[in-house]
Design an enzyme around this catalytic site. Structure first.
Site, short mmCIF file in Angstrom:
data_model
loop_
_atom_site.label_atom_id
_atom_site.label_comp_id
_atom_site.label_asym_id
_atom_site.label_seq_id
_atom_site.Cartn_x
_atom_site.Cartn_y
_atom_site.Cartn_z
N ASP A 1 2.26 -41.64 18.74
CA ASP A 1 2.47 -41.22 17.34
C ASP A 1 1.15 -40.96 16.62
O ASP A 1 1.15 -40.38 15.52
CB ASP A 1 3.29 -42.28 16.58
N ASP B 1 0.12 2.90 -10.07
CA ASP B 1 0.09 2.83 -8.61
C ASP B 1 1.03 1.75 -8.09
O ASP B 1 1.36 1.69 -6.92
CB ASP B 1 -1.33 2.56 -8.11
N GLY C 1 1.33 3.06 -1.92
CA GLY C 1 2.28 4.10 -2.29
C GLY C 1 1.95 5.47 -1.73
O GLY C 1 2.76 6.08 -1.03
N LEU C 2 0.76 5.97 -2.02
CA LEU C 2 0.43 7.32 -1.57
C LEU C 2 0.32 7.38 -0.06
O LEU C 2 0.69 8.37 0.56
CB LEU C 2 -0.88 7.77 -2.23
#
Lengths: 548, 431
Positions: free
Chosen positions: A36, A287, A422-423
């Site tokens: 343990d 954007d 995005g673009l």
């Protein structure tokens, strides 16, 4: 008996270790079998602590079971006390020691050590890590603050006029997800509000500091998974109110400021008027339009999952398509939150069930734990990590809080960066045959030497791991077939009907990062309508059907 | 104040010891993994085997954490986590186990061998996994063979888990009554190392060579009175005993680390097969020369440096032998979780008499000795390494010695490099 591949939480004694390791001058004597002690590496390797956790294990073996494990516990506790001279000790049993019923609490008491000893009962076969942390913290708070409990019904003395308000910060622990930086951020925020911090606990507190908890006017509960029980008790016993808003995200931080100011009896408007987070503007700048309606799947501990859903939905404009938690203790809260997003909460600690949900929901972004990160990696979905269980990467060298206004900035960056800009998305759509823009090409900013996207063979887990870390051979320009991103759904096509050649060709014109979804949607659409042969018409019918 | 080291060294010589060397035995906290940890490499080695731990959430958490990295694809191991209901009635626990195994085998039709792996809690509640394995074997035969062993911390330490696993395989091995000598190499090796050894044996003219464990569960090697067993790993006490019961002869050899270790290990087999020394030397010459050259590149960094081993994998004694004999390091203390004097005899004899050998552990007192000895390099487990680094020591985390191919000639340089790297890193960093 539950079949488990990976676990989101350790056993409850790991929670107790997190509390012990968070505090100073506290030592944990754990009755536990050999082996343990692995838990030490969570602190020394994953959290990179430079000292061992303050834990002594009895590490009994089979031969001890035949003799006297109780004696072994006593000698271990005594040796630990003499070596470490702690201000207080907590004692308890791990799962195996629980079965042999040696009563560590009673044994430690019999030793008559010259320090407070708090026994812990952490049922290992019912409860888990966070419960263990909460229970341990609660027992410690009770033990040290309990001595100052006023007579029941006694009114809380009012703060003297002109005194600054004081609060405690409750909940931050060792192995917590960004707790280190959250505490700094919230302390700065409270300092700006001219509210004093009385005690931060458990992180950094000494046992004696817990005795001072009642001196504060109210409690700031940052992590209910750890601090809820203690805060409830402090409220009952000392009439100390506590905060319920978790300051993750801009809107929640605003609410938190208001809540704290109300509790402190001060004005919040001046501070809020000068708020400095960049998230609102970044999210409104054009954007970010492409973030609109992105399908996001969220899974984590209850606190972080619910906070993430709020930020994703109203601060980034995503659509929450899945929300879940492994924190069963907070299942009700998460279910309630899920209703707001029109989804059914997934309450489970079964990793395979979460994977199945991600597969079915086709999210465009996954916000989860390190486990969901791997699920997302396999499915080719972007992902950001928002919650424990922790991984060495969740202790960044830089300052990276999740809470407060700076935390909101961090969230914006970490959640948005994995997404295709995005673009870029449109360019890929329009010029998919560009020789540097095909599926197999690495990111162009790596000068063409970036690794190809991970092959999704799914056949060998190690292979997948290696593929993700080893740069793949550079794809030949123009060859779009070097990497198979989506296994051809042969079986499905056989049952439903195959793809006509033109339809297959048309499918290949769809950008690779949405092609898998297009294929699945089209096949599902065809299957639902018993369409045998998928044509270009079927493809566009399906597109229209599923478009939002 | 008497030095802790001096106290430790003034040990009474053990009357029964086969070797003259005294061994320090202290009882206290043992900072070691349990035998379940072996599953991390065993499940990769036997490619159609699945390891189902019957245990607690702690067991699942251990395996997940101990790998150091988490591989989140669906691996060929899992834990059947016991809950309260299982503890309340063993009959139900057996039913539950049958259900879980059924579900598992349904999910993974590629599995041909299933190990039910016992844990601390399953042993304490006396859940009889051997009977469960028999019962389930009947249900799932012939598709899946179901075996069991214990990887519990109360029974096993770290690598003893592999020993227990291989020992469980021994009764399954087919019989071969022929007394013609055949060679069995026991102990999981990286595939690449296994192939290298295979080629050397073939070149030496030892044709009938097999490896335990096999890469596929269907390729279990046959054993019998003709079988000579060469142990590739120094922790196979039970496996060796079970093989002996099957009539096999266990060879006593040095373990195959570095040039000397590998040469001696291979020579043990070569001598038994009456291969002329000239021929042997000729066969190993190219690889041995390469290995020597590789070691030379590390010698100047390691020679004269003092090394301290905390107990971990039972590899400590042969590794200390390698570092001392082949790289000129001085082992201050060599801790091992369990000392098999017979199997370790040849490596143990080559350690300097001043080296303190310790078996078992009281980690606190061992840390005291280590701090006092101020070694140049400490080989220790993951729980101790960073704290010791923070105190200014240089450490090598021992688990890497098991997860990296280190045996044989071609890996001798890699093995040395594992010890050089931390020292080199210290000299490079200026922060």
């Amino acid at each position: 008996m539950q079949l488990t591949v990976w676990t989101y939480e350790g056993p409850p004694h790991i929670g107790a270790m997190r509390i012990a390791n968070s505090m100073q001058g506290l030592h944990y004597v754990l009755h536990a079998p050999q082996g343990d002690t692995y838990a030490d590496l969570l602190f020394t390797m994953i959290e990179r602590n430079n000292v061992r956790p303050p834990v002594t294990y009895t590490t009994f073996q089979a031969r001890d079971l035949g003799s006297d494990t109780a004696e072994l516990f006593k000698s271990s506790a005594l040796a630990a006390y003499e070596r470490f001279r702690p201000e207080a000790m907590i004692v308890g049993a791990s799962c195996t020691a629980e079965l042999i019923q040696d009563d560590p609490g009673g044994l430690a008491k019999a030793l008559g050590l010259d320090c407070p000893v708090i026994p812990l009962e952490l049922p290992a076969y019912q409860k888990k890590e966070n419960w263990g942390a909460a229970e341990t913290f609660y027992q410690l708070v009770r033990a040290f603050a309990g001595t100052r409990a006023p007579a029941p019904g006694a009114a809380r003395p009012a703060r003297a006029a002109g005194d600054r308000a004081r609060c405690n910060i409750l909940g931050p622990t060792s192995l917590g997800f960004r707790h280190r930086d959250d505490v700094t951020e919230i302390q700065r925020l409270l300092a700006d509000l001219k509210i004093d911090v009385n005690v931060v606990a458990p992180q950094g507190a000494r046992p004696g500091d817990l005795t001072r908890l009642p001196d504060a006017d109210f409690n700031v509960v940052l992590y209910p998974e750890v601090a809820q029980n203690a805060a409830n008790w402090l409220k009952r016993t000392f009439g100390q109110p506590f905060t319920t808003t978790i300051p993750i995200g801009v809107t929640a931080t605003r609410d938190f400021v208001k809540e704290v100011c109300d509790l402190a009896g001060i004005d919040s408007q001046t501070y809020l008027a000068s708020e400095r987070s960049r998230l609102p503007w970044y999210s409104r700048s054009i954007d970010s339009t492409y973030l609109t309606g992105k399908r996001v799947f969220i899974f984590g501990d209850a606190t972080h999952a619910m906070a993430a859903a709020r930020v994703a939905s109203i601060e980034l404009g995503f659509k929450v398509v899945g929300l879940g938690t492994y924190s069963r203790e907070f299942a009700r809260d998460v279910r309630q939150a899920a209703v707001q997003y029109g989804v059914e909460a997934l309450i489970t600690d079964d990793y395979l069930e979460v994977e199945q949900a991600v597969r079915e929901l086709h999210p465009e972004l996954v916000l989860g734990t390190q486990m969901e990160r791997h699920i997302a990696k396999r499915l080719g979905v972007p992902c950001a990590v928002i919650s424990a269980p922790i991984h060495v990467q969740d202790f960044p060298a830089r300052y990276a809080p999740q809470m407060g206004f700076e935390g909101a900035n961090v969230l914006f960056d970490t959640w948005v960066h994995p997404l295709m800009m995005g673009l870029e998305e449109h360019l890929l759509q329009m010029f998919r045959d560009d020789f540097e823009f095909h599926d197999g090409a690495g990111p162009s900013h790596l000068g063409g030497h970036g690794g190809a996207r991970e092959a999704q063979s799914g056949a060998d887990d190690i292979a997948a791991e290696i593929a993700a870390t080893t740069p793949a051979p550079l794809a030949t320009p123009g060859s779009t077939d070097t990497v198979v991103l989506e296994r051809p759904a042969v079986a499905a096509a056989d049952e439903v009907g195959g793809w006509a050649t033109e339809a297959e060709q048309e499918l290949r014109k769809i950008p690779f990062f949405v092609r898998g979804k297009a294929r699945r949607n089209t096949e599902r659409y065809a299957a639902d309508r018993g369409i045998k042969n998928i044509t270009i018409e079927t493809l566009y019918d399906a597109k229209a059907h599923y478009s939002r | 104040m008497t030095s802790v080291l001096a106290t430790a060294k003034a040990l009474p010589k053990e009357a029964c010891a086969s070797s003259e060397r005294p061994v320090l035995r202290q009882r206290g906290q043992r900072e070691v993994f349990c035998g379940l940890t072996g599953i991390i490499w065993l499940h990769r080695k036997i490619q159609d085997a699945f390891f189902l731990v019957v245990g607690s959430r702690t067991c699942a958490h251990l395996i997940q954490s101990a790998a150091g990295v988490m591989i989140f694809a669906e691996p060929r191991f899992a834990t059947a986590i016991l809950d309260e209901r299982d503890l309340a009635g063993l009959a139900d626990a057996n039913e539950e186990l049958d259900r879980v195994v059924g579900r598992l085998l349904e999910r993974r039709p590629d599995i041909r061998m299933l190990f039910l792996v016992g844990s601390c809690p399953s042993e304490v509640i006396k859940l009889d996994l051997s009977r469960a394995a028999e019962r389930l074997s009947v249900q799932h035969t012939p598709r899946v063979r179901i075996l069991n062993y214990s990887g519990s911390g109360i029974e096993t330490t770290f690598t003893q888990g592999e020993d227990a696993c291989l020992a469980a395989l021994v009764p399954e091995l087919p019989s071969c009554e022929s007394s013609t000598p055949r060679l069995l190499v026991a102990g999981a090796l990286a595939d690449i190392v296994e192939d290298q050894f295979g080629r050397i044996f073939a070149e030496l003219g030892i044709d009938d060579v097999s490896f335990l464990p096999p890469r596929k569960s269907g390729d279990l090697p046959a054993v019998g009175p003709g079988t000579r067993v060469l142990l590739a790993q120094p922790f196979l006490t039970d496996t060796a005993a079970r093989l002996q019961e099957r009539g096999c002869e266990i060879l006593t050899a040095q373990f195959p680390y570095g040039v000397e270790g590998t040469t001696a290990w291979l020579a043990t087999a070569a001598e038994l097969w009456n291969i002329p020394r000239d021929r042997f030397d000729e066969v190993i010459a190219p690889a041995a020369a390469r290995a020597r050259k590789a070691l030379d590149a590390h010698k100047f960094r390691l020679s004269g440096k003092r090394v301290f081993f905390f107990p971990d994998s039972q590899l400590e004694i042969p590794l200390a032998r390698f570092l001392h004999e082949e790289l000129g390091m001085f082992p201050v203390e060599v801790g091992t979780p369990y000392l098999n004097r017979q199997q370790m005899a040849l490596d143990l004899d080559k350690l300097p008499s001043e080296t303190l050998v310790s078996e078992g552990q009281d980690v606190e007192r061992q840390l005291d000795r280590c701090r006092e000895a101020k070694p140049d390099l400490i080989v220790c487990g993951l729980g101790l390494a960073n704290p010791l680094e923070a105190e200014g020591f240089t450490t090598k985390w021992s688990i890497e010695l098991l997860f990296t191919p280190v045996q044989g000639f071609e890996q001798a340089g890699d093995l040395a490099e594992l010890f050089t790297r931390p020292l080199l890193r210290r000299t490079r960093l200026e922060v």
